[in-house]
Write a protein that holds these residues in place. Structure first.
Motif, PDB file in Angstrom:
ATOM      1  N   LEU A 103     -20.731  -9.526  17.513  1.00 57.07           N
ATOM      2  CA  LEU A 103     -21.652  -8.384  17.548  1.00 57.07           C
ATOM      3  C   LEU A 103     -21.417  -7.435  16.378  1.00 57.07           C
ATOM      4  O   LEU A 103     -22.336  -6.731  15.953  1.00 57.07           O
ATOM      5  N   ALA A 104     -20.198  -7.383  15.866  1.00 61.17           N
ATOM      6  CA  ALA A 104     -19.889  -6.484  14.751  1.00 61.17           C
ATOM      7  C   ALA A 104     -20.741  -6.804  13.529  1.00 61.17           C
ATOM      8  O   ALA A 104     -21.130  -5.903  12.774  1.00 61.17           O
ATOM      9  N   ALA A 105     -21.062  -8.094  13.345  1.00 57.51           N
ATOM     10  CA  ALA A 105     -21.856  -8.498  12.179  1.00 57.51           C
ATOM     11  C   ALA A 105     -23.288  -7.988  12.253  1.00 57.51           C
ATOM     12  O   ALA A 105     -23.991  -7.960  11.233  1.00 57.51           O
ATOM     13  N   MET A 119     -36.958  -8.065  22.283  1.00 53.29           N
ATOM     14  CA  MET A 119     -35.895  -7.781  21.309  1.00 53.29           C
ATOM     15  C   MET A 119     -35.360  -6.369  21.509  1.00 53.29           C
ATOM     16  O   MET A 119     -36.118  -5.417  21.605  1.00 53.29           O
ATOM     17  N   LYS A 120     -34.038  -6.240  21.580  1.00 54.69           N
ATOM     18  CA  LYS A 120     -33.406  -4.934  21.703  1.00 54.69           C
ATOM     19  C   LYS A 120     -32.869  -4.486  20.352  1.00 54.69           C
ATOM     20  O   LYS A 120     -32.292  -5.285  19.608  1.00 54.69           O
ATOM     21  N   GLN A 121     -33.067  -3.200  20.061  1.00 58.43           N
ATOM     22  CA  GLN A 121     -32.537  -2.595  18.837  1.00 58.43           C
ATOM     23  C   GLN A 121     -31.798  -1.318  19.204  1.00 58.43           C
ATOM     24  O   GLN A 121     -32.238  -0.563  20.073  1.00 58.43           O
ATOM     25  N   LEU A 122     -30.679  -1.073  18.530  1.00 61.68           N
ATOM     26  CA  LEU A 122     -29.948   0.173  18.694  1.00 61.68           C
ATOM     27  C   LEU A 122     -30.000   0.924  17.376  1.00 61.68           C
ATOM     28  O   LEU A 122     -29.600   0.413  16.338  1.00 61.68           O
ATOM     29  N   ILE A 123     -30.519   2.148  17.433  1.00 59.97           N
ATOM     30  CA  ILE A 123     -30.658   2.991  16.249  1.00 59.97           C
ATOM     31  C   ILE A 123     -29.714   4.170  16.393  1.00 59.97           C
ATOM     32  O   ILE A 123     -29.802   4.937  17.362  1.00 59.97           O
ATOM     33  N   GLU A 154     -30.273  -6.101  16.798  1.00 63.84           N
ATOM     34  CA  GLU A 154     -30.277  -5.300  15.569  1.00 63.84           C
ATOM     35  C   GLU A 154     -29.641  -3.945  15.838  1.00 63.84           C
ATOM     36  O   GLU A 154     -29.995  -3.275  16.814  1.00 63.84           O
ATOM     37  N   ILE A 155     -28.696  -3.554  14.978  1.00 61.18           N
ATOM     38  CA  ILE A 155     -28.025  -2.251  15.114  1.00 61.18           C
ATOM     39  C   ILE A 155     -28.065  -1.577  13.751  1.00 61.18           C
ATOM     40  O   ILE A 155     -27.464  -2.080  12.790  1.00 61.18           O
ATOM     41  N   ARG A 156     -28.753  -0.469  13.654  1.00 58.77           N
ATOM     42  CA  ARG A 156     -28.889   0.251  12.380  1.00 58.77           C
ATOM     43  C   ARG A 156     -28.201   1.602  12.473  1.00 58.77           C
ATOM     44  O   ARG A 156     -28.401   2.354  13.436  1.00 58.77           O
ATOM     45  N   VAL A 157     -27.393   1.920  11.459  1.00 59.00           N
ATOM     46  CA  VAL A 157     -26.655   3.185  11.399  1.00 59.00           C
ATOM     47  C   VAL A 157     -26.867   3.785  10.022  1.00 59.00           C
ATOM     48  O   VAL A 157     -26.805   3.077   9.009  1.00 59.00           O
ATOM     49  N   ASN A 158     -27.118   5.081   9.941  1.00 54.35           N
ATOM     50  CA  ASN A 158     -27.423   5.704   8.649  1.00 54.35           C
ATOM     51  C   ASN A 158     -26.241   6.451   8.037  1.00 54.35           C
ATOM     52  O   ASN A 158     -26.417   7.234   7.102  1.00 54.35           O
ATOM     53  N   ASP A 159     -25.027   6.216   8.571  1.00 55.01           N
ATOM     54  CA  ASP A 159     -23.836   6.868   8.037  1.00 55.01           C
ATOM     55  C   ASP A 159     -22.753   5.810   7.835  1.00 55.01           C
ATOM     56  O   ASP A 159     -22.415   5.072   8.766  1.00 55.01           O
ATOM     57  N   ALA A 160     -22.177   5.758   6.625  1.00 60.46           N
ATOM     58  CA  ALA A 160     -21.221   4.693   6.292  1.00 60.46           C
ATOM     59  C   ALA A 160     -19.966   4.756   7.157  1.00 60.46           C
ATOM     60  O   ALA A 160     -19.480   3.733   7.646  1.00 60.46           O
ATOM     61  N   ALA A 161     -19.429   5.949   7.379  1.00 53.74           N
ATOM     62  CA  ALA A 161     -18.200   6.080   8.164  1.00 53.74           C
ATOM     63  C   ALA A 161     -18.432   5.687   9.618  1.00 53.74           C
ATOM     64  O   ALA A 161     -17.604   4.995  10.234  1.00 53.74           O
ATOM     65  N   VAL A 162     -19.551   6.143  10.176  1.00 53.22           N
ATOM     66  CA  VAL A 162     -19.879   5.799  11.563  1.00 53.22           C
ATOM     67  C   VAL A 162     -20.139   4.300  11.685  1.00 53.22           C
ATOM     68  O   VAL A 162     -19.741   3.652  12.655  1.00 53.22           O
ATOM     69  N   CYS A 163     -20.805   3.738  10.666  1.00 51.77           N
ATOM     70  CA  CYS A 163     -21.076   2.299  10.642  1.00 51.77           C
ATOM     71  C   CYS A 163     -19.770   1.504  10.668  1.00 51.77           C
ATOM     72  O   CYS A 163     -19.603   0.566  11.461  1.00 51.77           O
ATOM     73  N   ASP A 164     -18.819   1.888   9.835  1.00 51.14           N
ATOM     74  CA  ASP A 164     -17.525   1.199   9.800  1.00 51.14           C
ATOM     75  C   ASP A 164     -16.765   1.380  11.120  1.00 51.14           C
ATOM     76  O   ASP A 164     -16.113   0.446  11.609  1.00 51.14           O
ATOM     77  N   ARG A 169     -18.875  -0.263  24.349  1.00 53.51           N
ATOM     78  CA  ARG A 169     -18.477  -0.770  25.660  1.00 53.51           C
ATOM     79  C   ARG A 169     -19.665  -1.095  26.555  1.00 53.51           C
ATOM     80  O   ARG A 169     -19.683  -2.128  27.236  1.00 53.51           O
ATOM     81  N   ASP A 170     -20.684  -0.211  26.566  1.00 56.01           N
ATOM     82  CA  ASP A 170     -21.727  -0.289  27.587  1.00 56.01           C
ATOM     83  C   ASP A 170     -23.088  -0.751  27.081  1.00 56.01           C
ATOM     84  O   ASP A 170     -23.840  -1.368  27.835  1.00 56.01           O
ATOM     85  N   VAL A 171     -23.428  -0.426  25.844  1.00 57.65           N
ATOM     86  CA  VAL A 171     -24.806  -0.621  25.384  1.00 57.65           C
ATOM     87  C   VAL A 171     -24.969  -1.877  24.537  1.00 57.65           C
ATOM     88  O   VAL A 171     -25.935  -2.628  24.687  1.00 57.65           O
ATOM     89  N   ILE A 172     -24.039  -2.114  23.630  1.00 54.08           N
ATOM     90  CA  ILE A 172     -24.178  -3.232  22.695  1.00 54.08           C
ATOM     91  C   ILE A 172     -23.752  -4.522  23.378  1.00 54.08           C
ATOM     92  O   ILE A 172     -22.571  -4.812  23.527  1.00 54.08           O
ATOM     93  N   THR A 173     -24.737  -5.298  23.789  1.00 56.90           N
ATOM     94  CA  THR A 173     -24.517  -6.574  24.455  1.00 56.90           C
ATOM     95  C   THR A 173     -25.143  -7.683  23.613  1.00 56.90           C
ATOM     96  O   THR A 173     -25.741  -7.435  22.563  1.00 56.90           O
ATOM     97  N   ASP A 174     -25.025  -8.909  24.099  1.00 57.86           N
ATOM     98  CA  ASP A 174     -25.498 -10.060  23.323  1.00 57.86           C
ATOM     99  C   ASP A 174     -26.982  -9.984  22.989  1.00 57.86           C
ATOM    100  O   ASP A 174     -27.432 -10.549  21.990  1.00 57.86           O
ATOM    101  N   ASP A 175     -27.776  -9.310  23.833  1.00 57.56           N
ATOM    102  CA  ASP A 175     -29.221  -9.268  23.588  1.00 57.56           C
ATOM    103  C   ASP A 175     -29.646  -8.113  22.683  1.00 57.56           C
ATOM    104  O   ASP A 175     -30.834  -7.932  22.432  1.00 57.56           O
ATOM    105  N   VAL A 176     -28.696  -7.317  22.198  1.00 64.47           N
ATOM    106  CA  VAL A 176     -29.012  -6.299  21.184  1.00 64.47           C
ATOM    107  C   VAL A 176     -28.898  -6.981  19.822  1.00 64.47           C
ATOM    108  O   VAL A 176     -27.800  -7.199  19.309  1.00 64.47           O
TER     109      VAL A 176
END
Length: 387
Positions: free
Chosen positions: A247-249, A1-5, A224-234, A215-222
């Motif tokens: 993937l946006a979901a 499982m891949k996760q992006l933090i 879970e993507i967690r972001v701790n800032d609302a503006a950056v998340c949006d 463009r480069d990191v978030i692929t189908d096998d990522v």
């Protein structure tokens, strides 16, 4: 499982990619950062060196950039002359030249530049003037390679060149077409700016951290993507919706009280992995020494004494190192020539197993990594593409 933090603290954005909860890639964007590699400049030739078949070009940085003759000749080998002409026939002092940075300034050396332009998109790499189509070697199915090449050949026009990226596997011709249209717009803007700009000046800068992640990191096998800032998340969701709505979901705002990097153990692991001396699970360790010419990695048994024989002790230590070194190459972004001094092994089967372990591990690397094999002194030679 891949996760992006993605952690945002004091105007600094940090991103960590985890595979099986193990840290494998790290990137950060600070307010004062200016990325050079990938950017395109209108430069001015300062001097030409016939004895080196190279020229120094002022692109507006502290040190002049280095342009070798192979980076001035046409990129397509069939269009190159059989004998290289003198560099003075191609460039003269004071001449304006459009170039792209392929290697950032490092130490006493200026940036390395080329006239072989490449602009990466989501699925494609666009190369104006290259005149050919290529497919990523990491796409193994011959049928899929042929499909993608046929699609790209039907889309490209004139002297355009295209590379189908690994993530293009399974993508439709319509998705490739939209990506190509975006890349054509970027190149048209580069040419427009270069036509009216004064030299030296930057006419195109590669993407900042968030667009690069999309463009480069978030692929189908990522998953879970967690972001701790609302503006950056949006912002990240918005970038993904343009090309990969599914993937946006997966981008989730994390409002936990504990810092994200602390909760996932990233801060501690990052500090451990960036040291000169990196410990292995059994008690062995690696010593990593980057130099201007190459990077040397030394493998040692350290505190590990084994239980049965010296050969087994050495073999286990080397196996752990073979699994860990490719992760550290990605995490520390080590590139160029890399030499690994494994502990001497007597059995050829053990050497083969160590090489097989590394071969499997480097397949996960987005940068092209080539294992050249063992030298007569028992050293393993590796090259890793700069990015």
């Amino acid at each position: 499982m891949k996760q992006l933090i993605v952690s945002c603290e004091s105007s600094t954005i940090q991103a960590a990619l985890l595979e099986g909860r193990k840290l494998v890639e790290y990137d950060a964007q600070h307010p004062i950062d200016t990325q050079r590699a990938g950017s395109i400049y209108l430069g001015r030739v300062v001097n030409v060196l016939p004895g080196m078949q190279a020229a120094f070009v002022d692109i507006g940085l502290t040190k002049n950039a280095f342009l070798y003759i192979d980076d001035v000749l046409p990129v397509h080998i069939q269009k190159q002359p059989k004998t290289k002409p003198p560099i003075g026939d191609l460039l003269t002092p004071g001449q304006k030249v459009l170039v792209q940075v392929v290697k950032d300034p490092e130490g006493s050396k200026g940036a390395r530049i080329t006239t072989h332009f490449s602009i990466p998109g989501r699925w494609l790499v666009y190369m104006p003037g290259a005149g050919y189509t290529a497919v990523s070697r990491k796409i193994e199915a011959d049928e899929e390679k042929a499909r993608l090449k046929a699609a790209a050949d039907s889309l490209r026009s004139g002297e355009e060149g295209l590379i189908l990226r690994t993530v293009s596997e399974g993508r439709s011709e319509e998705e490739l077409r939209r990506d190509l249209l975006d890349l054509r717009e970027i190149w048209a803007l580069v040419e427009q700016r270069a036509a009216s700009a004064a030299a030296p000046s930057c006419v195109y800068q590669d993407l900042e951290l968030l667009p690069r992640l999309a463009r480069d990191v978030i692929t189908d096998d990522v998953l879970e993507i967690r972001v701790n800032d609302a503006a950056v998340c949006d912002g990240l969701r918005g970038l993904l919706k343009q090309r990969s709505p599914e993937l946006a979901a997966r981008v989730q705002l994390d409002d936990g009280a504990e810092p994200l990097f602390e909760r996932f153990g990233i801060t501690e692991e990052l500090a451990r992995s960036m040291r000169r001396k990196v410990w292995l699970p059994s008690g062995g360790y690696l010593v990593i020494d980057p130099t201007e010419a190459l990077t040397v990695i030394d493998v040692n048994t350290g505190r590990y004494t084994g239980t049965s024989s010296l050969e087994q002790t050495v073999f286990r230590t080397n196996l752990e190192a073979a699994a860990e070194i490719p992760r550290l190459l990605r995490l520390r972004n080590l590139r160029g020539i890399i030499i690994v001094d494994f502990i001497d092994m007597e059995l050829p089967s053990h050497r083969e197993r160590v090489l097989e372990t590394m071969t499997e591990a480097v397949k996960k690397d987005r940068s092209k990594t080539v294992l050249l094999g063992w030298t007569k002194l028992g050293l393993l030679e590796i090259t890793r593409k700069r990015k």
